[in-house]
Write a protein that holds these residues in place. Structure first.
Motif, PDB file in Angstrom:
ATOM      1  N   UNK A  58       0.831  -1.205   0.000  1.00 18.62           N
ATOM      2  CA  UNK A  58       0.000   0.000   0.000  1.00 18.62           C
ATOM      3  C   UNK A  58       0.867   1.259   0.000  1.00 18.62           C
ATOM      4  N   UNK A  59       1.960   1.212   0.781  1.00 10.70           N
ATOM      5  CA  UNK A  59       2.870   2.357   0.821  1.00 10.70           C
ATOM      6  C   UNK A  59       3.537   2.567  -0.538  1.00 10.70           C
ATOM      7  N   UNK A  60       3.884   1.491  -1.215  1.00  9.49           N
ATOM      8  CA  UNK A  60       4.490   1.596  -2.544  1.00  9.49           C
ATOM      9  C   UNK A  60       3.499   2.158  -3.559  1.00  9.49           C
ATOM     10  N   UNK A  61       2.259   1.684  -3.515  1.00 10.98           N
ATOM     11  CA  UNK A  61       1.218   2.180  -4.411  1.00 10.98           C
ATOM     12  C   UNK A  61       1.003   3.679  -4.207  1.00 10.98           C
ATOM     13  N   UNK A  62       0.893   4.101  -2.949  1.00 14.98           N
ATOM     14  CA  UNK A  62       0.683   5.522  -2.648  1.00 14.98           C
ATOM     15  C   UNK A  62       1.872   6.359  -3.094  1.00 14.98           C
ATOM     16  N   UNK A 117       3.956   5.707  -5.567  1.00 11.82           N
ATOM     17  CA  UNK A 117       3.942   5.819  -7.026  1.00 11.82           C
ATOM     18  C   UNK A 117       2.941   6.873  -7.486  1.00 11.82           C
ATOM     19  N   UNK A 118       1.781   6.894  -6.869  1.00 15.58           N
ATOM     20  CA  UNK A 118       0.756   7.886  -7.228  1.00 15.58           C
ATOM     21  C   UNK A 118       1.253   9.298  -6.934  1.00 15.58           C
ATOM     22  N   UNK A 119       1.874   9.461  -5.759  1.00 13.99           N
ATOM     23  CA  UNK A 119       2.406  10.782  -5.393  1.00 13.99           C
ATOM     24  C   UNK A 119       3.513  11.211  -6.342  1.00 13.99           C
ATOM     25  N   UNK A 120       4.388  10.282  -6.717  1.00 11.47           N
ATOM     26  CA  UNK A 120       5.482  10.612  -7.627  1.00 11.47           C
ATOM     27  C   UNK A 120       4.953  10.973  -9.012  1.00 11.47           C
ATOM     28  N   UNK A 121       3.900  10.277  -9.472  1.00 14.49           N
ATOM     29  CA  UNK A 121       3.309  10.576 -10.777  1.00 14.49           C
ATOM     30  C   UNK A 121       2.641  11.942 -10.770  1.00 14.49           C
ATOM     31  N   UNK A 122       2.119  12.337  -9.607  1.00 12.52           N
ATOM     32  CA  UNK A 122       1.467  13.641  -9.500  1.00 12.52           C
ATOM     33  C   UNK A 122       2.485  14.770  -9.471  1.00 12.52           C
ATOM     34  N   UNK A 123       3.684  14.527  -8.955  1.00 12.63           N
ATOM     35  CA  UNK A 123       4.739  15.567  -8.877  1.00 12.63           C
ATOM     36  C   UNK A 123       6.050  14.962  -9.357  1.00 12.63           C
ATOM     37  N   UNK A 124       6.189  14.682 -10.655  1.00 10.80           N
ATOM     38  CA  UNK A 124       7.385  14.005 -11.169  1.00 10.80           C
ATOM     39  C   UNK A 124       8.678  14.778 -10.967  1.00 10.80           C
ATOM     40  N   UNK A 125       8.562  16.105 -10.804  1.00 13.11           N
ATOM     41  CA  UNK A 125       9.755  16.921 -10.618  1.00 13.11           C
ATOM     42  C   UNK A 125      10.274  16.876  -9.183  1.00 13.11           C
ATOM     43  N   UNK A 126       9.499  16.299  -8.282  1.00 16.88           N
ATOM     44  CA  UNK A 126       9.833  16.278  -6.861  1.00 16.88           C
ATOM     45  C   UNK A 126      10.763  15.098  -6.568  1.00 16.88           C
ATOM     46  N   UNK A 127      12.035  15.393  -6.306  1.00 18.88           N
ATOM     47  CA  UNK A 127      13.019  14.345  -6.034  1.00 18.88           C
ATOM     48  C   UNK A 127      12.690  13.585  -4.751  1.00 18.88           C
ATOM     49  N   UNK A 128      12.092  14.287  -3.780  1.00 17.48           N
ATOM     50  CA  UNK A 128      11.730  13.629  -2.523  1.00 17.48           C
ATOM     51  C   UNK A 128      10.665  12.568  -2.755  1.00 17.48           C
TER      52      UNK A 128
END
Length: 477
Positions: free
Chosen positions: A107-111, A113-124
């Protein structure tokens, strides 16, 4: 009746009552002693000399009830061992929501991935997604290692139980001989029989047995499958502990030891000569239960690797998840859950760069920071329903989360079934044990008997006193 006969009767009565008093005292003192059987003085009429004769001391015990208890003890021990193992495996996977389960890691991995896709420029956010992916692999590694540790513990337990069986059988054989010698010279062997019963009780939880009486108060022990463990001489049970364990080590492969008795190979599976008891449960855990769960874990790891190795996600293998850094090799699926890891290209700990999660595993330089195409595809791959290609899963398409839930559900169902069986067999064991104890020493009954003995003693003493008074009167004539 002559004065001599009257005196003989009274003296023999006093001796019998004295012996009964000793036995009652022994019964009362040992009311809570394990293996102790209530004693009873056996009396008969002394036809030639008059009075009573002490024929011996009898142990009051129901062999049929003891036999039933032996079966109940073995069955309860078997069920408890299996239930404990399944509970341990379920605990390794964890319960959704407890923070350390496989489901929570997914679940943490899924969340992430979704967060990273929403802000692809965010290295964090990218780093969080990589860390979450590592969390999934580390959890699978840990569970797989735990399953192999469980197999090793079972193998170690087998070795300890076999050693205990050999030692205990040898001690029972020695006690058999000592009991025969004591009985042959007319000595009371009840205490030795109590010690033997304690030893038999130790065996009955390891393997279900039945006891057969032999001459000289000896006993023979056979498994319920018909294998002689002790009949005159003790059998020699052989087993070689493994000391190490791995997914590639198995009984079928010849790396693990089976069980042999006097050089003859025997089985502990249902219907086998050594079936039932904690020993059979340990073999089942080592050779059947844990390997099947390992197979399903490997199948889950394979599904995870395959869904993130699609050509649309990476032009060359391996993908985001790897087999110890390598592409998936279908001929080496065994132990995959123990080897699964993330691609070094995105792992900072392996000199990788997290931006490759956004720009591609084979990318040599960063692309547009706003490009979320690959991250979205990774997120879709996570939730896409696919049919697991191996393991004992049913042929239905599932997402990663659903497959993990299915894995946990299967183990939980097995654990609940094992616990239900354990509860029933434990209740049966307790019931039979209470029945056995009810035939043991009842202190109230012993005290009542003691009062009767006291009255009989006083009556015999009064006869002796009367004889003495008569003799005095005769001498005064």
């Amino acid at each position: 009746m002559s004065i001599t006969n009257a005196l003989n009767n009274a003296v023999s009565g006093l001796s019998a009552m004295s012996r009964m008093t000793e036995v009652i005292a022994s019964n009362t003192a040992n009311a809570l002693t394990e293996g102790y059987a209530r004693r009873e003085v056996q009396l008969s009429s002394a036809n030639l000399t008059g009075g009573v004769r002490i024929d011996g001391i009898a142990r009051q015990i129901s062999e049929s009830l003891l036999q039933e208890k032996r079966q109940a003890d073995a069955a309860a021990s078997n069920a408890t061992t299996l239930s404990t193992a399944l509970s341990a495996i379920e605990g390794m996977l964890g319960t959704p929501g407890d923070g350390g389960s496989l489901s929570d890691a997914l679940s943490a991995f899924d969340s992430a991935l979704i967060s990273a896709a929403a802000t692809p420029e965010n290295a964090t956010a990218l780093s969080a997604a990589v860390d979450a992916a590592k969390g999934v692999t580390e959890k699978l590694n840990a569970v797989s290692e735990g399953v192999q540790s469980l197999r090793l513990n079972a193998d170690t337990s087998i070795g300890q139980q076999v050693q205990s069986l050999n030692d205990t059988l040898a001690q029972i054989a020695d006690l058999n001989k000592a009991i025969t010698r004591a009985s042959a010279v007319g000595n009371d062997a009840s205490s030795l029989m109590d010690q033997r019963q304690v030893l038999v009780n130790q065996i009955e939880e390891i393997v279900p047995i039945r006891s057969i009486e032999r001459g000289g108060n000896q006993i023979a022990l056979y498994t319920t499958g018909g294998l002689a463990l002790l009949d005159g001489t003790a059998a020699t049970i052989e087993f070689s502990p493994a000391h190490v364990m791995g997914v590639d080590i198995s009984l079928a492969g010849g790396q693990l030891s089976g069980l042999s008795v006097n050089g003859r190979s025997v089985t502990t599976t249902a219907g086998g000569l050594m079936a039932g008891g904690s020993l059979a449960a340990a073999f089942e855990i080592r050779d059947e239960l844990a390997p099947q769960i390992q197979t399903d874990l490997d199948a889950f790891a394979r599904n995870l690797i395959e869904r993130f190795s699609d050509s649309s996600l990476t032009p060359t293998a391996p993908g985001l998840f790897t087999d110890a850094g390598n592409a998936l090799d279908l001929t080496k699926e065994a132990g995959l859950a123990q080897r699964i890891s993330i691609n070094a290209a995105v792992d900072p700990a392996a000199s990788g760069e997290v931006w490759r999660l956004r720009d591609g595993l084979a990318a040599t330089s960063e692309g547009a920071a706003s490009n979320a195409t690959l991250l979205g595809a990774l997120s879709d791959a996570f939730s896409r329903a696919t049919v697991p290609a191996s393991g004992s899963f049913s042929p239905a398409a599932r997402s990663v989360t659903e497959l993990a839930a299915d894995l946990l559900s299967r183990i939980s169902t097995s654990r609940q079934s094992a616990e239900s069986r354990q509860s029933y067999l434990t209740a049966r064991q307790e019931t039979v044990t209470q029945q056995v104890l009810s035939q043991g020493v009842d202190t109230d009954r012993e005290l009542q008997t003691l009062l009767q003995v006291e009255q009989a003693y006083a009556a015999n003493a009064r006869v002796i006193q009367a004889v003495d008074e008569m003799m005095q009167a005769i001498l005064e004539l």
